[in-house]
Design a protein around this motif. Structure first.
Motif, mmCIF file in Angstrom:
data_model
loop_
_atom_site.group_PDB
_atom_site.id
_atom_site.type_symbol
_atom_site.label_atom_id
_atom_site.label_comp_id
_atom_site.label_asym_id
_atom_site.label_seq_id
_atom_site.Cartn_x
_atom_site.Cartn_y
_atom_site.Cartn_z
ATOM 1 N N PRO A 169 97.620 -17.516 67.387
ATOM 2 C CA PRO A 169 98.984 -17.711 66.881
ATOM 3 C C PRO A 169 99.403 -16.595 65.920
ATOM 4 O O PRO A 169 98.558 -15.955 65.292
ATOM 5 C CB PRO A 169 98.907 -19.047 66.136
ATOM 6 C CG PRO A 169 97.653 -19.703 66.599
ATOM 7 C CD PRO A 169 96.731 -18.615 67.042
ATOM 8 N N ALA A 170 100.711 -16.382 65.811
ATOM 9 C CA ALA A 170 101.241 -15.423 64.840
ATOM 10 C C ALA A 170 100.729 -15.806 63.458
ATOM 11 O O ALA A 170 100.612 -16.981 63.121
ATOM 12 C CB ALA A 170 102.763 -15.438 64.871
ATOM 13 N N GLY A 171 100.377 -14.819 62.663
ATOM 14 C CA GLY A 171 99.838 -15.058 61.335
ATOM 15 C C GLY A 171 98.325 -15.169 61.317
ATOM 16 O O GLY A 171 97.722 -15.366 60.273
ATOM 17 N N ASP A 196 88.646 -19.769 65.848
ATOM 18 C CA ASP A 196 88.117 -18.406 65.780
ATOM 19 C C ASP A 196 89.214 -17.386 65.494
ATOM 20 O O ASP A 196 88.954 -16.189 65.465
ATOM 21 C CB ASP A 196 87.390 -18.062 67.079
ATOM 22 C CG ASP A 196 86.148 -18.916 67.252
ATOM 23 O OD1 ASP A 196 85.256 -18.847 66.393
ATOM 24 O OD2 ASP A 196 86.089 -19.667 68.239
ATOM 25 N N CYS A 197 90.451 -17.875 65.296
ATOM 26 C CA CYS A 197 91.575 -17.032 64.877
ATOM 27 C C CYS A 197 91.745 -17.236 63.371
ATOM 28 O O CYS A 197 92.005 -18.357 62.924
ATOM 29 C CB CYS A 197 92.851 -17.440 65.611
ATOM 30 S SG CYS A 197 92.747 -17.296 67.416
ATOM 31 N N PHE A 198 91.578 -16.193 62.599
ATOM 32 C CA PHE A 198 91.569 -16.283 61.139
ATOM 33 C C PHE A 198 92.912 -15.875 60.548
ATOM 34 O O PHE A 198 93.595 -15.019 61.121
ATOM 35 C CB PHE A 198 90.446 -15.406 60.578
ATOM 36 C CG PHE A 198 89.098 -15.813 61.074
ATOM 37 C CD1 PHE A 198 88.458 -16.932 60.558
ATOM 38 C CD2 PHE A 198 88.474 -15.119 62.100
ATOM 39 C CE1 PHE A 198 87.214 -17.328 61.024
ATOM 40 C CE2 PHE A 198 87.230 -15.503 62.576
ATOM 41 C CZ PHE A 198 86.601 -16.613 62.037
ATOM 42 N N PRO A 199 93.275 -16.443 59.391
ATOM 43 C CA PRO A 199 94.534 -16.057 58.738
ATOM 44 C C PRO A 199 94.531 -14.565 58.398
ATOM 45 O O PRO A 199 93.499 -13.991 58.055
ATOM 46 C CB PRO A 199 94.560 -16.896 57.461
ATOM 47 C CG PRO A 199 93.612 -18.026 57.701
ATOM 48 C CD PRO A 199 92.574 -17.497 58.652
ATOM 49 N N CYS A 200 95.699 -13.945 58.504
ATOM 50 C CA CYS A 200 95.842 -12.534 58.156
ATOM 51 C C CYS A 200 95.573 -12.333 56.673
ATOM 52 O O CYS A 200 95.714 -13.252 55.871
ATOM 53 C CB CYS A 200 97.262 -12.065 58.455
ATOM 54 S SG CYS A 200 97.591 -11.946 60.188
ATOM 55 N N TYR A 201 95.214 -11.112 56.338
ATOM 56 C CA TYR A 201 95.001 -10.761 54.937
ATOM 57 C C TYR A 201 96.316 -10.868 54.177
ATOM 58 O O TYR A 201 97.391 -10.655 54.738
ATOM 59 C CB TYR A 201 94.444 -9.336 54.823
ATOM 60 C CG TYR A 201 93.072 -9.190 55.425
ATOM 61 C CD1 TYR A 201 91.972 -9.763 54.813
ATOM 62 C CD2 TYR A 201 92.885 -8.490 56.610
ATOM 63 C CE1 TYR A 201 90.699 -9.641 55.353
ATOM 64 C CE2 TYR A 201 91.619 -8.358 57.163
ATOM 65 C CZ TYR A 201 90.533 -8.936 56.537
ATOM 66 O OH TYR A 201 89.292 -8.808 57.086
ATOM 67 N N SER A 202 96.214 -11.167 52.912
ATOM 68 C CA SER A 202 97.385 -11.266 52.046
ATOM 69 C C SER A 202 98.180 -9.965 52.085
ATOM 70 O O SER A 202 97.614 -8.874 52.005
ATOM 71 C CB SER A 202 96.927 -11.566 50.611
ATOM 72 O OG SER A 202 98.012 -11.653 49.760
ATOM 73 N N GLY A 203 99.494 -10.093 52.263
ATOM 74 C CA GLY A 203 100.361 -8.927 52.311
ATOM 75 C C GLY A 203 100.469 -8.298 53.690
ATOM 76 O O GLY A 203 101.196 -7.339 53.871
#
Length: 105
Positions: A76-78, A91-98
């Motif tokens: 998913p996006a993000g 297995d899809c990890f949140p994007c880094y801050s910023g």
């Protein structure tokens, strides 16, 4: 020596007919290796896009593939995934801050 040379002529024909029937029943999301009598669900982390496949394909980065997948699902996006063969959305990890991650990254 070729396999068909080891079979009596009658058994070779029966083998080829049964193989054709199996491959015609082997739908996308499944694979049918030589010697199997029934289709096998594509395992988690792999996908089987075509009918009659004899070997599953490894799920690519930015995607995940639950069991029986015929088309890899984009993260998913993000989120992002740097792993080949991811079996679940976990297995899809949140994007880094910023940072922003498009779908499928």
């Amino acid at each position: 020596m070729l396999f068909w040379m080891l079979l009596p002529r009658r058994n070779y024909r029966a083998h080829m007919v049964s193989r054709r029937v199996l491959l015609s029943q082997c739908y996308s999301g499944c694979y049918c290796p030589e010697g199997t009598s029934e289709p096998i669900w594509c395992p988690a982390g792999y996908y089987c896009p075509n009918s009659g496949m004899e070997e599953p394909q490894l799920c690519s980065t930015g995607h995940y593939c639950p069991q029986g997948t015929d088309v890899p699902t984009p993260c998913p996006a993000g989120t992002y995934s740097m792993t080949n063969g991811a079996p679940t959305v976990d297995d899809c990890f949140p994007c880094y801050s910023g940072c922003y991650c498009l779908e499928g990254t």
